[in-house]
Every structure is written in structure tokens, then in C-alpha cells.
Write an enzyme that holds these catalytic residues in place. Structure first.
Site, PDB file in Angstrom:
ATOM      1  N   GLU A  74       0.826  -1.210   0.000  1.00  0.00           N
ATOM      2  CA  GLU A  74       0.000   0.000   0.000  1.00  0.00           C
ATOM      3  C   GLU A  74       0.861   1.261   0.000  1.00  0.00           C
ATOM      4  O   GLU A  74       0.525   2.265   0.640  1.00  0.00           O
ATOM      5  CB  GLU A  74      -0.929  -0.012   1.219  1.00  0.00           C
ATOM      6  CG  GLU A  74      -1.894  -1.189   1.214  1.00  0.00           C
ATOM      7  CD  GLU A  74      -2.793  -1.226   2.443  1.00  0.00           C
ATOM      8  OE1 GLU A  74      -2.756  -0.252   3.238  1.00  0.00           O
ATOM      9  OE2 GLU A  74      -3.534  -2.212   2.604  1.00  0.00           O
ATOM     10  N   CYS A  75       1.938   1.226  -0.744  1.00  0.00           N
ATOM     11  CA  CYS A  75       2.898   2.332  -0.783  1.00  0.00           C
ATOM     12  C   CYS A  75       2.847   3.013  -2.140  1.00  0.00           C
ATOM     13  O   CYS A  75       2.496   2.389  -3.150  1.00  0.00           O
ATOM     14  CB  CYS A  75       4.306   1.770  -0.520  1.00  0.00           C
ATOM     15  SG  CYS A  75       5.648   2.962  -0.633  1.00  0.00           S
ATOM     16  N   GLY A  76       3.221   4.273  -2.176  1.00  0.00           N
ATOM     17  CA  GLY A  76       3.296   4.963  -3.459  1.00  0.00           C
ATOM     18  C   GLY A  76       4.324   4.336  -4.393  1.00  0.00           C
ATOM     19  O   GLY A  76       4.255   4.509  -5.614  1.00  0.00           O
TER      20      GLY A  76
END
Length: 198
Positions: A74-76
């Protein structure tokens, strides 16, 4: 008297000739032993668990170049999974492998279980490179693999800190750390591909 002084000086001169090489040899031996000790500190000492609960032994990777990366779902930077898979597909036949370690150390961006992470990687990015069970890559509960990667006293190369998700560690064919690559550096960056091809 003069002849005695000359003889004495001659002996001193000869002793210097013998002592200098002896000191050089001693220094070289000590240095070699130090290097020997460092050689024992490799990534091959570690056995970990993969996402499916199977043992993964780093010693099976001897002779391969290894890119170790901490991942998050769930990271950029999560789209880097795609680039990592492309890199793996391009070079896996050239004695190259990627080993991923999911970690929840940054912004709670890897909250899932191993099963959820495995499904996410497969469904969204078709990941086929080895993915390990979720670990911690910093702090008091840092996994031993990451202690090795981040501590010069263990890896013999340099101290570093994992800055964020998708930081990359390059390990050579002998199991030694050679380079640390920043999280935002893409998997197809020349600093990585040139190293693989070299």
C-alpha cells in the site's frame, strides 16, 4: 676499533634488510586473516521462511547476483513490483535473482498476512521471484538478514539504514554486499542493470 664499528654497522644494515620484509609479511598475514574473517560474513549464513511457509536457504544462491528488497502493498512505490518482475524476467537466466521481504515498518503500508501478500503480488503484478515471510527491517526487532545488510561490522562494506519501502541491496556472487540503492531508484536504473551485466 674501526673495523669493529664497520662490522657492527654492516650487521645492523643486514638486520634492517631482514626485518623490513618480516614486518611486511607479518602485516600481510594479519590483513589476510582479517579478510578471511570478513569472508565468513556472507548472506549465505541465513535461512528464512518464504510467504508459503517453506524454508528458503540463501546458500542455494551461491554464484548468483542477488537484489534484496523490502516491499509493501500500500505504498506509493508499490508499482515498482512491476519493474522488479521485468528485471527478474530479463536477467534470471544470467545468474541473477531478486529476494523480496515484505515489511510493515513504514506508515503501516504492509498490514496484510503472508497469504494476503502472496495473493496481492500474484494477482496485481504476476510476481514470480522469491518472496519471503513478512519481517521487520529496522528497529529493535530487525531481522538478522537486515542486520547483516545494514551493519558494516557484519557485512564488511558499509553501515546503512533502510529509508523506506523498496530500498535495494545488491549482493555479489560470493554473498557480499556491494551496493545500497535508494527506494525511489527504479529497478531498471543503470546503477542496477549495469551491475547485473558486469
Amino acid at each position: 676499533m674501526l673495523s669493529n664499528i664497520i662490522t657492527f654497522r654492516y650487521k645492523i644494515h643486514n638486520m634492517k634488510k631482514l626485518l623490513v620484509p618480516a614486518f611486511i609479511l607479518l602485516f600481510a598475514t594479519v590483513f589476510a586473516q582479517k579478510e578471511d574473517y570478513m569472508d565468513k560474513e556472507t548472506i549465505y549464513q541465513f535461512k528464512v521462511e518464504d510467504l508459503y511457509g517453506n524454508e528458503f536457504d540463501f546458500s542455494t544462491l551461491k554464484g548468483k547476483k542477488i537484489l534484496v528488497v523490502n516491499t509493501a502493498s500500500e505504498c506509493g512505490l508499490t508499482p515498482q513490483y512491476e519493474g522488479l518482475q521485468e528485471l527478474y524476467d530479463a536477467y534470471k537466466s544470467n545468474n541473477f535473482v531478486i529476494v523480496g521481504f515484505p515489511a510493515n515498518n513504514f506508515g503501516g503500508q504492509e498490514p496484510g498476512s503472508d497469504e494476503e501478500i502472496a495473493a496481492f503480488c500474484k494477482q496485481n503484478y504476476g510476481v514470480t521471484f522469491p518472496m519471503m515471510s513478512k519481517i521487520s527491517v529496522k528497529g529493535k526487532d530487525m531481522h538478522p538478514v537486515y542486520q547483516f545488510l545494514t551493519e558494516k561490522s557484519k557485512n564488511g562494506k558499509e553501515d546503512s539504514e533502510v529509508e523506506w519501502n523498496f530500498q535495494k541491496y545488491l549482493v555479489d556472487e560470493s554473498g557480499h554486499l556491494v551496493k545500497v540503492i535508494a527506494p525511489r531508484t527504479l529497478p531498471n536504473d543503470p546503477s542496477i542493470t549495469d551491475w547485473i551485466k558486469s
